[in-house]
Design an enzyme around this catalytic site. Structure first.
Site, PDB file in Angstrom:
ATOM      1  N   CYS A 126       0.830  -1.200   0.000  1.00 36.34           N
ATOM      2  CA  CYS A 126       0.000   0.000   0.000  1.00 36.34           C
ATOM      3  C   CYS A 126       0.867   1.253   0.000  1.00 36.34           C
ATOM      4  O   CYS A 126       0.578   2.227  -0.716  1.00 36.34           O
ATOM      5  CB  CYS A 126      -0.938  -0.004   1.210  1.00 36.34           C
ATOM      6  SG  CYS A 126      -2.100   1.385   1.235  1.00 36.34           S
TER       7      CYS A 126
ATOM      8  N   CYS B 190      -4.433  -1.529   6.329  1.00 42.42           N
ATOM      9  CA  CYS B 190      -4.664  -0.091   6.449  1.00 42.42           C
ATOM     10  C   CYS B 190      -6.116   0.332   6.305  1.00 42.42           C
ATOM     11  O   CYS B 190      -6.545   1.273   6.947  1.00 42.42           O
ATOM     12  CB  CYS B 190      -3.798   0.652   5.435  1.00 42.42           C
ATOM     13  SG  CYS B 190      -3.977   0.091   3.743  1.00 42.42           S
TER      14      CYS B 190
END
Length: 358
Positions: free
Chosen positions: A105, A200
């Site tokens: 990410c 996340c």
């Protein structure tokens, strides 16, 4: 963060709604700066079915940006996340590996897709990561935070060199407790908000449910490695990782996952407390990703998971981007697909990371 380092620079702040990135905005404000803030939208595809905190995140980010007179813009990186990070994660777990979506990410979304959409207009991209950077002999290095528990250099060890050159971590020199204290002193709206856990964007979502949504279930046998005896069933090898102890649902434990037969969908386990089969002292890594300069020293420290502890080792080059790690002690739960993050002997400068292969 020194004023001379950021003076006359165009700065973008990635504002998530959490306390860390909010204190980043405060750090700029106390210097008289009001950078542009961006909330990256990467939430799940079907919002109504997932217990996601993104709406609350955006509300918090909006309040913090408004308080400090900063412009806030929402940047939709939803498709990029699900096309790149989710595909990476599912391909890895289906193949029997242990991936780290947060690592990808940072590389593909926060310093990748965002930069392609908006970041090219900015000299620096500031985030709330617990990490630092240092210029040494005209080279910018990723360096560890003084908070060993919160240090996030392991999650940043796959970003590209050009991304590192643009990265700015204004709270990286603080301990987490200091950041909380600043937020409470300044009466930030999210001062006492709990830290996010796990991947996340998942928030309250169970990781296994995330995997189940895309890979489903496939019943398979659980076999004791030493005896070859079938002792149970599982719902898919992708729900389990090497070194796992909890969540196996087997009686008479403890049991540890020590091996997978991906083609046959079989989990092999060992009985007892920390069996020998759960440890490795030597393992290989491939596709080593260099952050700043090539890895040339033999004595290093390393991590294979997000923990405060570092392991010492000798690292041996065996081919282009490939190394053998000879740890000074046996390491529990070394699993293929994990990233081995390599640091100098004082675990200060991060050299980069490579994927473990057994």
């Amino acid at each position: 963060m020194k004023i001379e380092e950021i003076q006359d620079k165009r700065i973008a702040v990635l504002l998530s709604g959490g306390v860390d990135s909010s204190v980043v905005v405060y750090e700029f404000a106390r210097l008289g700066l009001h950078p542009d803030c961006f909330y990256i939208k990467i939430g799940p595809e079907e919002q109504e079915d997932w217990d996601c905190t993104s709406e609350e995140d955006l509300e918090m980010a909006t309040a913090v940006a408004a308080r400090y007179g900063c412009r806030l813009q929402v940047v939709d990186c939803h498709k990029e996340y699900w096309n790149e990070v989710t595909r990476y994660t599912m391909d890895k777990v289906k193949a029997g590996f242990t991936p780290n979506p947060d690592v990808m990410c940072n590389r593909l979304i926060k310093f990748g897709a965002f930069d392609q959409k908006m970041g090219h207009d900015y000299d620096l991209i500031a985030t709330g990561h617990y990490a630092q950077t240092e210029w040494i002999d005209r080279h910018k290095w990723l360096c560890t935070s003084p908070d060993p528990v919160k240090d996030q250099t392991d999650f940043l060890a796959q970003i590209y060199d050009w991304q590192l050159r643009k990265a700015l971590f204004p709270i990286g020199h603080y301990q987490k407790g200091e950041v909380r204290a600043i937020a409470e002193r300044e009466h930030l709206v999210n001062a006492r908000r709990r830290d996010s856990q796990g991947i996340c964007f998942l928030g309250q979502i169970d990781y296994n449910e995330y995997v189940r949504r895309y890979l489903g279930e496939l019943s398979g046998e659980v076999i004791e490695l030493e005896t070859g005896k079938k002792i149970g069933m599982h719902r898919g090898h992708w729900f389990h990782t090497i070194g796992q102890r909890k969540g196996l649902g087997l009686g008479g434990g403890p049991w540890f996952v020590v091996k997978k037969d991906v083609a046959a969908n079989i989990l092999y386990v060992s009985h007892g407390y920390d069996p020998e089969t759960a440890y490795k002292q030597t393992f290989k890594i491939h596709d080593f990703h260099v952050l700043t300069l090539p890895l040339e020293q033999e004595r290093v420290t390393f991590k294979i998971r997000h923990t405060p502890e570092y392991h010492t080792a000798t690292i041996e080059p065996v081919g282009e981007g490939c190394y053998v790690v000879h740890a000074d002690e046996r390491i529990h739960g070394v699993a293929p697909g994990q990233f081995c993050v390599v640091y100098d002997e004082s675990h200060h400068r991060c050299f980069g990371s490579g994927e473990i292969t057994l």
